[in-house]
Motif scaffolding. Structure first.
Motif, PDB file in Angstrom:
ATOM      1  N   GLY A  72       0.823  -1.203   0.000  1.00 23.20           N
ATOM      2  CA  GLY A  72       0.000   0.000   0.000  1.00 23.20           C
ATOM      3  C   GLY A  72       0.851   1.245   0.000  1.00 23.20           C
ATOM      4  N   GLY A  73       0.190   2.376  -0.090  1.00 19.47           N
ATOM      5  CA  GLY A  73       0.881   3.661  -0.156  1.00 19.47           C
ATOM      6  C   GLY A  73       1.267   4.187   1.209  1.00 19.47           C
ATOM      7  N   ILE A  74       1.673   5.433   1.228  1.00 16.93           N
ATOM      8  CA  ILE A  74       2.270   6.045   2.411  1.00 16.93           C
ATOM      9  C   ILE A  74       1.301   6.063   3.604  1.00 16.93           C
ATOM     10  N   THR A 169      11.615  -0.672  -8.259  1.00 17.51           N
ATOM     11  CA  THR A 169      11.256   0.677  -7.865  1.00 17.51           C
ATOM     12  C   THR A 169       9.727   0.791  -7.776  1.00 17.51           C
ATOM     13  N   ASN A 170       9.189   2.018  -7.624  1.00 15.50           N
ATOM     14  CA  ASN A 170       7.729   2.201  -7.563  1.00 15.50           C
ATOM     15  C   ASN A 170       7.100   1.738  -8.872  1.00 15.50           C
ATOM     16  N   LEU A 171       6.030   0.967  -8.752  1.00 14.58           N
ATOM     17  CA  LEU A 171       5.409   0.349  -9.928  1.00 14.58           C
ATOM     18  C   LEU A 171       4.041   0.950 -10.191  1.00 14.58           C
ATOM     19  N   GLY A 183      -3.930   3.289  -1.778  1.00 14.27           N
ATOM     20  CA  GLY A 183      -3.109   3.193  -2.987  1.00 14.27           C
ATOM     21  C   GLY A 183      -1.855   4.054  -2.952  1.00 14.27           C
ATOM     22  N   HIS A 184      -1.004   3.834  -3.936  1.00 11.70           N
ATOM     23  CA  HIS A 184       0.201   4.652  -4.109  1.00 11.70           C
ATOM     24  C   HIS A 184      -0.136   5.922  -4.885  1.00 11.70           C
ATOM     25  N   VAL A 185       0.860   6.778  -4.983  1.00 10.84           N
ATOM     26  CA  VAL A 185       0.598   8.118  -5.510  1.00 10.84           C
ATOM     27  C   VAL A 185       0.070   8.115  -6.953  1.00 10.84           C
ATOM     28  N   LEU A 186       0.651   7.313  -7.824  1.00 10.08           N
ATOM     29  CA  LEU A 186       0.283   7.437  -9.237  1.00 10.08           C
ATOM     30  C   LEU A 186      -1.191   7.085  -9.506  1.00 10.08           C
ATOM     31  N   PRO A 187      -1.658   5.913  -9.060  1.00 11.30           N
ATOM     32  CA  PRO A 187      -3.086   5.642  -9.271  1.00 11.30           C
ATOM     33  C   PRO A 187      -3.977   6.590  -8.473  1.00 11.30           C
ATOM     34  N   ALA A 188      -3.531   7.005  -7.277  1.00 12.88           N
ATOM     35  CA  ALA A 188      -4.351   7.922  -6.477  1.00 12.88           C
ATOM     36  C   ALA A 188      -4.536   9.249  -7.224  1.00 12.88           C
ATOM     37  N   LEU A 189      -3.464   9.748  -7.824  1.00  9.95           N
ATOM     38  CA  LEU A 189      -3.595  11.022  -8.553  1.00  9.95           C
ATOM     39  C   LEU A 189      -4.499  10.858  -9.775  1.00  9.95           C
ATOM     40  N   MET A 190      -4.349   9.735 -10.456  1.00  9.67           N
ATOM     41  CA  MET A 190      -5.214   9.507 -11.624  1.00  9.67           C
ATOM     42  C   MET A 190      -6.682   9.574 -11.213  1.00  9.67           C
ATOM     43  N   ARG A 191      -6.966   8.909 -10.125  1.00 18.00           N
ATOM     44  CA  ARG A 191      -8.356   8.871  -9.672  1.00 18.00           C
ATOM     45  C   ARG A 191      -8.827  10.250  -9.206  1.00 18.00           C
ATOM     46  N   LYS A 192      -7.952  10.968  -8.501  1.00 22.92           N
ATOM     47  CA  LYS A 192      -8.354  12.289  -8.007  1.00 22.92           C
ATOM     48  C   LYS A 192      -8.654  13.242  -9.167  1.00 22.92           C
ATOM     49  N   PHE A 193      -7.782  13.259 -10.180  1.00 24.31           N
ATOM     50  CA  PHE A 193      -8.043  14.151 -11.324  1.00 24.31           C
ATOM     51  C   PHE A 193      -9.293  13.692 -12.073  1.00 24.31           C
ATOM     52  N   SER A 248       9.791  14.713  -9.883  1.00 23.12           N
ATOM     53  CA  SER A 248       9.190  15.124  -8.616  1.00 23.12           C
ATOM     54  C   SER A 248       7.706  14.772  -8.629  1.00 23.12           C
ATOM     55  N   ILE A 249       7.125  14.715  -7.419  1.00 22.19           N
ATOM     56  CA  ILE A 249       5.685  14.452  -7.320  1.00 22.19           C
ATOM     57  C   ILE A 249       4.916  15.587  -8.015  1.00 22.19           C
ATOM     58  N   ARG A 250       5.420  16.806  -7.941  1.00 20.13           N
ATOM     59  CA  ARG A 250       4.777  17.913  -8.666  1.00 20.13           C
ATOM     60  C   ARG A 250       4.771  17.631 -10.176  1.00 20.13           C
ATOM     61  N   LYS A 272       0.277  16.686   5.010  1.00 20.71           N
ATOM     62  CA  LYS A 272       0.441  15.254   4.729  1.00 20.71           C
ATOM     63  C   LYS A 272       1.946  14.947   4.563  1.00 20.71           C
ATOM     64  N   PRO A 273       2.357  13.705   4.879  1.00 18.52           N
ATOM     65  CA  PRO A 273       3.797  13.404   4.845  1.00 18.52           C
ATOM     66  C   PRO A 273       4.369  13.316   3.426  1.00 18.52           C
ATOM     67  N   ASP A 274       5.622  13.723   3.313  1.00 23.23           N
ATOM     68  CA  ASP A 274       6.349  13.601   2.048  1.00 23.23           C
ATOM     69  C   ASP A 274       6.972  12.216   1.890  1.00 23.23           C
ATOM     70  N   GLY A 275       7.287  11.597   3.022  1.00 21.36           N
ATOM     71  CA  GLY A 275       8.021  10.332   2.952  1.00 21.36           C
ATOM     72  C   GLY A 275       9.467  10.578   2.585  1.00 21.36           C
ATOM     73  N   THR A 276      10.103   9.573   2.032  1.00 19.34           N
ATOM     74  CA  THR A 276      11.526   9.688   1.725  1.00 19.34           C
ATOM     75  C   THR A 276      11.750  10.747   0.631  1.00 19.34           C
ATOM     76  N   ARG A 278      14.037  11.079  -1.732  1.00 19.86           N
ATOM     77  CA  ARG A 278      14.398  10.585  -3.069  1.00 19.86           C
ATOM     78  C   ARG A 278      14.795   9.130  -2.983  1.00 19.86           C
ATOM     79  N   LYS A 279      14.449   8.327  -3.983  1.00 24.06           N
ATOM     80  CA  LYS A 279      14.906   6.924  -4.002  1.00 24.06           C
ATOM     81  C   LYS A 279      14.987   6.406  -5.436  1.00 24.06           C
ATOM     82  N   VAL A 280      15.932   6.981  -6.167  1.00 22.86           N
ATOM     83  CA  VAL A 280      16.108   6.507  -7.545  1.00 22.86           C
ATOM     84  C   VAL A 280      17.170   5.394  -7.538  1.00 22.86           C
TER      85      VAL A 280
HETATM   86  P1  GDP Z   1       6.127   6.059  -1.080  1.00 23.36           P
HETATM   87  O1  GDP Z   1       6.817   6.086  -2.404  1.00 23.36           O
HETATM   88  O2  GDP Z   1       6.416   4.870  -0.255  1.00 23.36           O
HETATM   89  O3  GDP Z   1       6.359   7.343  -0.293  1.00 23.36           O
HETATM   90  O4  GDP Z   1       4.546   5.928  -1.323  1.00 23.36           O
HETATM   91  P2  GDP Z   1       3.393   6.737  -2.100  1.00 23.36           P
HETATM   92  O5  GDP Z   1       3.355   6.313  -3.521  1.00 23.36           O
HETATM   93  O6  GDP Z   1       2.138   6.501  -1.316  1.00 23.36           O
HETATM   94  O7  GDP Z   1       3.741   8.285  -1.983  1.00 23.36           O
HETATM   95  C1  GDP Z   1       4.745   8.895  -2.769  1.00 23.36           C
HETATM   96  C2  GDP Z   1       4.719  10.402  -2.591  1.00 23.36           C
HETATM   97  O8  GDP Z   1       3.538  10.943  -3.232  1.00 23.36           O
HETATM   98  C3  GDP Z   1       4.666  10.902  -1.140  1.00 23.36           C
HETATM   99  O9  GDP Z   1       5.478  12.061  -1.041  1.00 23.36           O
HETATM  100  C4  GDP Z   1       3.187  11.277  -0.970  1.00 23.36           C
HETATM  101  O10 GDP Z   1       2.965  12.234   0.045  1.00 23.36           O
HETATM  102  C5  GDP Z   1       2.895  11.840  -2.361  1.00 23.36           C
HETATM  103  N1  GDP Z   1       1.473  11.943  -2.706  1.00 23.36           N
HETATM  104  C6  GDP Z   1       0.859  13.044  -3.206  1.00 23.36           C
HETATM  105  N2  GDP Z   1      -0.456  12.839  -3.354  1.00 23.36           N
HETATM  106  C7  GDP Z   1      -0.685  11.548  -2.977  1.00 23.36           C
HETATM  107  C8  GDP Z   1      -1.857  10.741  -2.941  1.00 23.36           C
HETATM  108  O11 GDP Z   1      -2.967  11.168  -3.262  1.00 23.36           O
HETATM  109  N3  GDP Z   1      -1.707   9.449  -2.523  1.00 23.36           N
HETATM  110  C9  GDP Z   1      -0.484   8.942  -2.160  1.00 23.36           C
HETATM  111  N4  GDP Z   1      -0.406   7.657  -1.784  1.00 23.36           N
HETATM  112  N5  GDP Z   1       0.639   9.705  -2.169  1.00 23.36           N
HETATM  113  C10 GDP Z   1       0.538  10.979  -2.577  1.00 23.36           C
END
Ligand code: GDP
Length: 327
Positions: A72-74, A169-171, A183-193, A248-250, A272-276, A278-280
């Motif tokens: 799962g995501g962060i 890496t992130n998939l 979910g992780h960021v990529l599918p979460a952003l897709m769904r949000k938009f 970048s996430i941006r 909300k947390p940024d997490g790590t 960088r992890k390339v």
């Molecule tokens: P990570 O790679 O283990 O940190 O896991 P995530 O994929 O969940 O998050 C990656 C980065 O995207 C983090 O900095 C999150 O704060 C950021 N992020 C931005 N918007 C979202 C969102 O809607 N969902 C998630 N999961 N992460 C988001």
């Protein structure tokens, strides 16, 4: 040295219903393997050693892709920490031990790039494992994933098993989890938009500051690498799997916005947390073996969004939505 898996080999994909497992099954089918073994959660609880032993005894897999786990995501990592550490520790332990007990010829275990220290030197080489403290937002998962690498190494050293580990890496891709909390960021952003476009909302919330850097690999590329490594990699050390390129996430949010809902504004929620940061991954070792990804991020995003829209339409949640771009 390359080993050739006969097309009739019994190949167990542990975790076949997930993002990675379903891609591995697709890849194996495409390669012509006729004896792909799978088990649903109801048929087999991978956390239960006696069930797993029983299953291995009955099905006698020759090759195992160990791609099962609780992921799962962060947010999910911090709210479900017990499940993340327990489920994964148990699944790795039971499958590795049964693979030894029932003489599996080769096992490929998949970890994650979160195994590396938070302050790892970028790009991250394989030898940076266990050289510093982990990122706290996913340390439960990371500890279980590190234990998986050590299991493979220990069984290799003590029993001579051909068990290898790969760290992707992130998939992302078809079959991903588009749930906003787990979910992780990529599918979460897709769904949000997508949802914002549906509802006509002007702004989309992005967690954190947008500055963390992440690398993304399409899951079909990962599945291709898995088969490649099953055939050609046999070492004590784990090996990184990625593109070696991050953004970048941006920048990711801007790409998804341009694809899904170009009029939307980005609203960063820095509570909300940024997490790590960088992890390339350093993917030199994999590249030197002769493998590289073939799906670029823009194409991968477009096809994954198409898949998402299609799933929604089939599920009856969507009424005639067209893609925002023609690609
Ligand atoms: P990570 O790679 O283990 O940190 O896991 P995530 O994929 O969940 O998050 C990656 C980065 O995207 C983090 O900095 C999150 O704060 C950021 N992020 C931005 N918007 C979202 C969102 O809607 N969902 C998630 N999961 N992460 C988001």
């Amino acid at each position: 040295m390359k080993i050739d898996l006969p097309p009739e080999s019994r190949i167990f994909v542990a975790g076949h219903a997930g993002l990675v497992g379903s891609a591995v099954v697709r890849r194996l089918e495409r390669a012509g393997f006729s004896n792909i073994q799978t088990a649903t959660r109801h048929q087999l609880d991978l956390r239960d050693q006696s069930e797993v032993n029983h299953w291995f005894k009955a099905n006698r897999p020759e090759y195992v892709f160990l791609v099962a786990g609780t992921v799962g995501g962060i947010l999910a990592n911090s709210t479900r920490s017990a499940e993340f550490i327990y489920d994964n520790l148990m699944i790795h332990g039971t499958v590795v031990d049964a693979s030894h007990r029932y003489q599996v010829r080769k096992l490929l275990y998949l970890g994650s790039s979160c195994i590396y220290p938070r302050q790892a030197t970028q790009p991250i080489t394989e030898d940076q494992l266990l050289t510093g403290p982990l990122e706290p937002t996913n340390e439960w998962y990371a500890i279980a994933k590190i234990a998986g690498i050590k299991l493979c190494q220990a069984y290799r050293r003590q029993y001579g098993c051909d068990f290898v580990s790969a760290m992707p890496t992130n998939l992302y891709g078809p079959g991903d989890n588009f749930d906003l909390t787990s979910g992780h960021v990529l599918p979460a952003l897709m769904r949000k938009f997508h949802d914002a476009r549906e509802s006509g909302a002007t702004a989309v919330e992005i967690w954190g500051t947008g500055s963390p850097m992440r690398e993304f690999l399409h899951v079909d590329d990962l599945a291709d690498a898995c088969l490649f490594l099953m055939e050609r990699y046999s070492h004590d050390s784990h090996i990184n799997v990625g593109t070696g390129v991050d953004l970048s996430i941006r920048e990711l949010a801007e790409k998804v916005r341009d694809l899904v809902y170009p009029n939307a504004e980005l609203a960063f929620d820095s509570s909300k947390p940024d997490g790590t940061p960088r992890k390339v991954l350093d993917v030199t070792r994999l590249k030197d073996l002769g493998w590289q990804p073939s799906i670029g991020l823009d194409d991968g995003l477009a096809s994954t969004y198409e898949w998402f829209v299609d799933q929604h339409r089939q599920a009856g949640h969507l009424r005639g939505v067209e893609l925002a771009t023609s690609s």
